[in-house]
Design a protein around this motif. Structure first.
Motif, PDB file in Angstrom:
ATOM      1  N   LEU A 136       0.873  -1.204  -0.031  1.00 14.69           N
ATOM      2  CA  LEU A 136      -0.001   0.033  -0.068  1.00 14.69           C
ATOM      3  C   LEU A 136       0.780   1.228  -0.053  1.00 14.69           C
ATOM      4  O   LEU A 136       0.480   2.257   0.361  1.00 14.69           O
ATOM      5  CB  LEU A 136      -0.974  -0.241   1.321  1.00 14.69           C
ATOM      6  CG  LEU A 136      -1.823  -1.066   1.125  1.00 14.69           C
ATOM      7  CD1 LEU A 136      -2.583  -1.136   2.436  1.00 14.69           C
ATOM      8  CD2 LEU A 136      -2.847  -0.998   0.017  1.00 14.69           C
TER       9      LEU A 136
ATOM     10  N   ARG B 107       0.067   4.426  -1.892  1.00 12.84           N
ATOM     11  CA  ARG B 107      -1.530   4.882  -1.538  1.00 12.84           C
ATOM     12  C   ARG B 107      -1.164   5.837  -0.245  1.00 12.84           C
ATOM     13  O   ARG B 107      -1.556   6.924  -0.133  1.00 12.84           O
ATOM     14  CB  ARG B 107      -2.326   3.754  -0.914  1.00 12.84           C
ATOM     15  CG  ARG B 107      -3.813   4.038  -0.638  1.00 12.84           C
ATOM     16  CD  ARG B 107      -4.420   2.774  -0.039  1.00 12.84           C
ATOM     17  NE  ARG B 107      -5.718   2.871   0.166  1.00 12.84           N
ATOM     18  CZ  ARG B 107      -6.838   2.966  -0.841  1.00 12.84           C
ATOM     19  NH1 ARG B 107      -6.253   2.763  -2.247  1.00 12.84           N
ATOM     20  NH2 ARG B 107      -8.032   3.300  -0.578  1.00 12.84           N
ATOM     21  N   ARG B 108      -0.100   5.453   0.514  1.00 10.79           N
ATOM     22  CA  ARG B 108       0.277   6.091   1.641  1.00 10.79           C
ATOM     23  C   ARG B 108       0.984   7.497   1.430  1.00 10.79           C
ATOM     24  O   ARG B 108       0.833   8.422   1.821  1.00 10.79           O
ATOM     25  CB  ARG B 108       1.249   5.300   2.570  1.00 10.79           C
ATOM     26  CG  ARG B 108       0.676   4.209   3.326  1.00 10.79           C
ATOM     27  CD  ARG B 108       1.721   3.544   4.296  1.00 10.79           C
ATOM     28  NE  ARG B 108       1.373   2.249   4.718  1.00 10.79           N
ATOM     29  CZ  ARG B 108       0.114   2.053   5.784  1.00 10.79           C
ATOM     30  NH1 ARG B 108      -0.033   2.984   6.496  1.00 10.79           N
ATOM     31  NH2 ARG B 108       0.008   0.796   6.177  1.00 10.79           N
TER      32      ARG B 108
ATOM     33  N   ARG C 118      -4.334  -5.035  -6.827  1.00  9.24           N
ATOM     34  CA  ARG C 118      -4.616  -5.234  -5.244  1.00  9.24           C
ATOM     35  C   ARG C 118      -5.263  -4.361  -4.440  1.00  9.24           C
ATOM     36  O   ARG C 118      -6.120  -4.811  -3.546  1.00  9.24           O
ATOM     37  CB  ARG C 118      -2.935  -5.104  -4.672  1.00  9.24           C
ATOM     38  CG  ARG C 118      -2.782  -5.470  -3.078  1.00  9.24           C
ATOM     39  CD  ARG C 118      -2.834  -6.925  -3.062  1.00  9.24           C
ATOM     40  NE  ARG C 118      -2.640  -7.497  -1.509  1.00  9.24           N
ATOM     41  CZ  ARG C 118      -1.502  -7.968  -1.195  1.00  9.24           C
ATOM     42  NH1 ARG C 118      -0.450  -8.204  -2.199  1.00  9.24           N
ATOM     43  NH2 ARG C 118      -1.436  -8.345  -0.108  1.00  9.24           N
TER      44      ARG C 118
ATOM     45  N   PHE D 206      -1.452   9.826  -0.074  1.00 11.61           N
ATOM     46  CA  PHE D 206      -2.183  10.552   0.804  1.00 11.61           C
ATOM     47  C   PHE D 206      -1.339  11.442   1.677  1.00 11.61           C
ATOM     48  O   PHE D 206      -1.887  12.505   1.833  1.00 11.61           O
ATOM     49  CB  PHE D 206      -2.691   9.267   1.811  1.00 11.61           C
ATOM     50  CG  PHE D 206      -3.576   9.988   2.795  1.00 11.61           C
ATOM     51  CD1 PHE D 206      -5.115   9.751   2.498  1.00 11.61           C
ATOM     52  CD2 PHE D 206      -3.282  10.238   4.186  1.00 11.61           C
ATOM     53  CE1 PHE D 206      -5.953  10.250   3.529  1.00 11.61           C
ATOM     54  CE2 PHE D 206      -4.155  10.839   5.027  1.00 11.61           C
ATOM     55  CZ  PHE D 206      -5.666  10.816   4.725  1.00 11.61           C
TER      56      PHE D 206
ATOM     57  N   ARG E 172     -13.182   8.801  -1.822  1.00 15.46           N
ATOM     58  CA  ARG E 172     -12.206   9.138  -0.630  1.00 15.46           C
ATOM     59  C   ARG E 172     -11.235   8.468  -0.716  1.00 15.46           C
ATOM     60  O   ARG E 172      -9.971   8.511   0.101  1.00 15.46           O
ATOM     61  CB  ARG E 172     -13.172   8.856   0.582  1.00 15.46           C
ATOM     62  CG  ARG E 172     -13.221   9.896   1.565  1.00 15.46           C
ATOM     63  CD  ARG E 172     -14.289   9.740   2.365  1.00 15.46           C
ATOM     64  NE  ARG E 172     -15.228   8.791   2.572  1.00 15.46           N
ATOM     65  CZ  ARG E 172     -15.183   7.425   3.327  1.00 15.46           C
ATOM     66  NH1 ARG E 172     -13.945   7.416   4.008  1.00 15.46           N
ATOM     67  NH2 ARG E 172     -16.145   6.511   3.411  1.00 15.46           N
ATOM     68  N   SER E 173     -10.865   7.096  -1.332  1.00 21.26           N
ATOM     69  CA  SER E 173      -9.631   6.577  -1.190  1.00 21.26           C
ATOM     70  C   SER E 173      -8.738   7.314  -2.066  1.00 21.26           C
ATOM     71  O   SER E 173      -7.658   6.823  -2.273  1.00 21.26           O
ATOM     72  CB  SER E 173      -9.853   5.008  -1.790  1.00 21.26           C
ATOM     73  OG  SER E 173     -10.948   4.411  -1.198  1.00 21.26           O
TER      74      SER E 173
ATOM     75  N   ARG F  26       5.875  12.641   7.314  1.00 17.16           N
ATOM     76  CA  ARG F  26       5.402  11.213   6.852  1.00 17.16           C
ATOM     77  C   ARG F  26       6.030  10.372   5.589  1.00 17.16           C
ATOM     78  O   ARG F  26       6.274   9.501   5.550  1.00 17.16           O
ATOM     79  CB  ARG F  26       4.023  11.166   6.981  1.00 17.16           C
ATOM     80  CG  ARG F  26       3.516  11.418   8.295  1.00 17.16           C
ATOM     81  CD  ARG F  26       1.983  11.050   8.263  1.00 17.16           C
ATOM     82  NE  ARG F  26       1.405  11.273   9.694  1.00 17.16           N
ATOM     83  CZ  ARG F  26       0.131  10.709   9.783  1.00 17.16           C
ATOM     84  NH1 ARG F  26      -0.471   9.887   9.161  1.00 17.16           N
ATOM     85  NH2 ARG F  26      -0.234  10.694  11.110  1.00 17.16           N
TER      86      ARG F  26
ATOM     87  N   LEU G  63     -10.468  -1.718  -2.244  1.00 14.68           N
ATOM     88  CA  LEU G  63     -10.629  -0.720  -1.514  1.00 14.68           C
ATOM     89  C   LEU G  63     -11.303   0.589  -2.103  1.00 14.68           C
ATOM     90  O   LEU G  63     -12.008   1.393  -1.750  1.00 14.68           O
ATOM     91  CB  LEU G  63      -9.357  -0.125  -0.862  1.00 14.68           C
ATOM     92  CG  LEU G  63      -8.265  -1.205  -0.102  1.00 14.68           C
ATOM     93  CD1 LEU G  63      -7.019  -0.594   0.187  1.00 14.68           C
ATOM     94  CD2 LEU G  63      -9.206  -1.324   1.311  1.00 14.68           C
TER      95      LEU G  63
END
Lengths: 309, 445
Positions: B282, B285-286, B433, B289, B444-445, B298, B437
């Motif tokens: 993921l 995605r992180r 993968r 975000f 929102r994803s 981060r 989600l």
């Protein structure tokens, strides 16, 4: 009431699965919150995120004003956690297990007092010199709980704490939780045994599919909302009409002989309602709190959610 | 006292363990003493070295590794992660506590070695080498255990392998240093082997302990930035380049050799990180975000180490590519002459492999990714080109595995094509993968 735990849009993904979906809630200081939901609802993930053991994809977690994601180690001085699958240092005595837990949570100075007090509260005072590996399942559970709470955390998070305990030990545990709450501690407890949670929970937090379905106070809490049940032998339609007309009655579930509903009022208001129903000649046979408020509320909440979905 | 050190001392210094260790140590040293004619002499010193290798290096490394793996088997690791101990306190507590008894025995052995040693080596440097080597092997055990911890339940077999590996490394190092009392040429300056080895071993020991600390930070959810990895790459670059550069090397060639050394070190680190460290399917995605929120702290903490090492390797490849055009002097080794010329293709090979490994991580169930990745590497580098060449399709084979040092610019172009295909596959695998989600949560994803 002061907020002890604050979750804001907490989102956690496993590859292909969203375990927590923008969960937001505030948990009051000094409350005991029952975390309930079906298997796979996200309860354990929520607890592990709250304790800083898992890093969420998004969202914020605050415990006693500390950001758990940014300062996990500092937050651990205020947190105690009992995992569903806990372990003990089998070769250490109970006394040393507790001393290590206290020191590892930042307690300094003489530890004799905290060790003795905690052991006494958990009924372990006469087991301090015994090896943890020689204890029975129930006693091991008590040692694990003692380790989680020896540093007097502000928040105690317990995942299935009564699993494996006999009825007497469960009763002792419920008494302990109430005593900790009376001392100002905030507890978050997950269990599938709702009747057990009902003995001490003041709030209920329902999760399903990673989403927060409901977070509310249970009977006797500050908002005075309680679930009442009555049995009757009269006209169900007339009773439904009578109750349905009242603003302090919600969530009415009526069958030919029994009605269950949420009532928002104190004990005087409850007495006034009973008088009103009796004077209306509705043949009331029994009237009082629903036998299992938590279970009723949980089933109602999950049922409503699934019907809506 | 450090609570973790205290806990491990409780476990280590039990009367029965203490008696067993003293008995075994006494037997080994006593044998040497008898062979020396009831005096402390060269044979006692040799037996003391053996005792040090057995107790401190092998057994100590085993104890350090087990102290962590046992936590996972006994399900006490969550309790430790919930403690308020800092990563550093936890790291040195485990390292010192789990090996305390082993070091006690080892220090007695070193004392006997010091009293009996007659081989002409400088005792101070030898002791520094031995102590540094002990810390290095134990640090490697802790580092390895932390890596295994990331991968879930681990068996004892891996620890046994490490134990044997530790012994072999320790004996080989000792034999080498004691046999060869010559000089080491480093950046054109000759250094005596023993002091040089002692200092390098101590520096490596410091790095492995620090690396363990960084892995511990990850375990304890404490964010770190990847600067330590970059610092290690710089250290490795300097260490390796020092052996290649001598007093006669021209300045431009020095730059060339430093860049080539950096490339080799960084690629080793990148492959190691990609295989050994926990992957995160993921990750994009992180990163996306956090990028949307502008949270660069981060992002820095979430960057996978293979990507950071690859960045460093890319920089070295570019420097080598620029330097190679202006170098006109002969280099010390023919092999080294060729590598910088192909630095860019070598980097592109690695970049392709890293992207493919990410795609495999998205596609294959956790626990099988290493095996599938090894099969991929064997196919890509050896089997497919060999089959095609033997089958008379050598041109196709060269397209699959172009040689970086034969027409490097053409090889780089072909490998850019490989990289593009790998990125397309990785993107597809990643989207597959995370599809559940995005389907569940929409925009929102």
């Amino acid at each position: 009431m002061r907020t002890m735990i604050e979750l804001t849009d907490l989102t956690f993904d496993y590859p292909g699965i969203r375990a927590l979906d923008a969960v937001s809630c505030r948990i009051d200081a000094g409350s005991i919150t029952a975390l309930v939901g079906p298997n796979g609802a996200g309860k354990t993930t929520l607890m592990r995120c709250l304790c800083g053991l898992e890093r969420p994809l998004a969202g914020r977690i605050s415990v006693d004003g500390i950001d758990v994601i940014d300062e996990p180690r500092r937050s651990h001085e205020r947190l105690g956690y009992l995992s569903d699958f806990f372990g003990l240092y089998e070769d250490l005595t109970v006394d040393r297990c507790l001393r290590h837990a206290a020191a590892a949570h930042g307690m300094r100075g003489a530890l004799d007092g905290p060790v003795r007090d905690t052991a006494t509260r958990l009924g372990l005072a006469d087991r301090l010199d015994q090896r943890a590996g020689d204890l029975s399942r129930g006693l091991r559970q008590r040692v694990a709980i003692a380790q989680a709470m020896i540093h007097a955390p502000r928040v105690l998070v317990l995942d299935e704490p009564a699993a494996g305990l006999d009825p007497e030990a469960r009763h002792t545990l419920a008494t302990l939780f109430r005593a900790l709450q009376a001392g100002g501690m905030t507890l978050l407890v997950s269990s599938h045994i709702l009747s057990e949670l009902e003995q001490y929970a003041t709030h209920m937090l329902v999760l399903e599919g990673g989403r927060l379905l409901e977070h509310r106070a249970l009977a006797g809490m500050s908002d005075q909302r309680r679930t009442l049940a009555l049995t009757f032998s009269g006209d169900a339609a007339a009773l439904a009409a009578r109750l349905g007309a009242r603003s302090d009655v919600q969530g009415l579930d009526i069958t030919p002989a029994r009605a269950v509903f949420d009532f928002a009022g104190d004990e005087r208001a409850q007495a006034a309602l009973l008088r009103d129903l009796v004077l209306a000649d509705l043949a009331i046979l029994s009237f009082g709190p629903a036998s299992s408020d938590l279970q009723a509320r949980y089933l109602a909440t999950v049922g409503q959610h699934r019907a809506g979905a | 006292m450090n609570p973790e050190l205290q806990r491990l001392l409780w476990l280590e210094f039990t009367p029965s363990r203490l008696a067993s260790v003293l008995l075994a140590l006494g037997a080994i040293l006593g044998l040497g003493w008898l062979m020396d004619g009831q005096t402390i002499g060269p044979r006692t010193a040799s037996f003391a070295l053996a005792a040090f290798a057995i107790f401190t290096v092998a057994w100590g490394a085993n104890q350090v590794g087990q102290s962590l793996l046992e936590e996972m088997r006994a399900r006490t690791w969550d309790q430790q992660r919930m403690s308020a101990l800092s990563p550093w306190t936890m790291t040195w507590g485990k390292l010192a506590g789990a090996s305390a008894l082993a070091w006690s025995a080892g220090l007695i052995a070193l004392l006997c070695y010091a009293l009996g040693h007659r081989d002409g080596t400088d005792l101070r440097w030898m002791l520094l080498l031995l102590i540094g080597g002990g810390v290095l092997i134990q640090g490697m055990a802790l580092f390895g255990a932390l890596l295994l911890l990331q991968r879930g339940p681990a068996g004892r077999s891996s620890m046994a392998l490490r134990l044997v590996g530790g012994l072999v490394v320790a004996w080989a190092g000792l034999a080498f240093v004691r046999r060869d009392a010559g000089l080491v040429d480093w950046f054109g300056t000759p250094y005596p082997l023993l002091p040089f080895a002692a200092v390098v071993i101590c520096l490596l020991a410091a790095w492995i302990v620090y690396g363990s600390h960084r892995l511990m930070c990850e375990e304890l959810q404490v964010r770190t930035q990847p600067f330590a990895l970059l610092a290690f790459c710089v250290f490795g670059t300097g260490l390796v380049a020092g052996f290649l550069i001598d007093a006669d090397t021209a300045p431009t060639a020095r730059l060339w050799l430093v860049a080539a050394s950096g490339l080799v070190v960084a690629l080793a680190v990148a492959y190691f990180s990609a295989f050994a460290l926990r992957g995160d399917p993921l990750l994009p995605r992180r990163l996306a975000f956090d990028a949307r929120r502008g949270d660069w702290t981060r992002i820095g903490a979430a960057l996978p180490l293979w990507l950071v090492a690859l960045g460093y390797a890319g920089l070295c490849a570019l420097v080598a590519r620029v330097a190679v055009a202006s170098v006109a002097v002969p280099l010390p080794f023919d092999f080294i002459l060729r590598v910088p010329a192909g630095a860019l293709p070598v980097f592109l090979y690695a970049a392709r492999d890293m992207v493919v490994l990410f795609a495999i991580g998205c596609t294959v169930r956790a626990g099988r990714t290493e095996l599938v990745a090894l099969i991929y590497l064997a196919l890509a580098y050896w089997l497919l080109p060999a089959i095609l060449t033997l089958g008379g399709a050598g041109a196709l084979g060269r397209l699959l595995a172009p040689m970086p040092w034969i027409r490097p610019d053409a090889a780089a172009l072909i490998l850019l094509g490989h990289l593009g295909l790998a990125v397309a596959w990785a993107r597809h695998a990643y989207l597959q993968r995370v599809r559940p989600l995005t389907a569940a949560t929409g925009s929102r994803s």
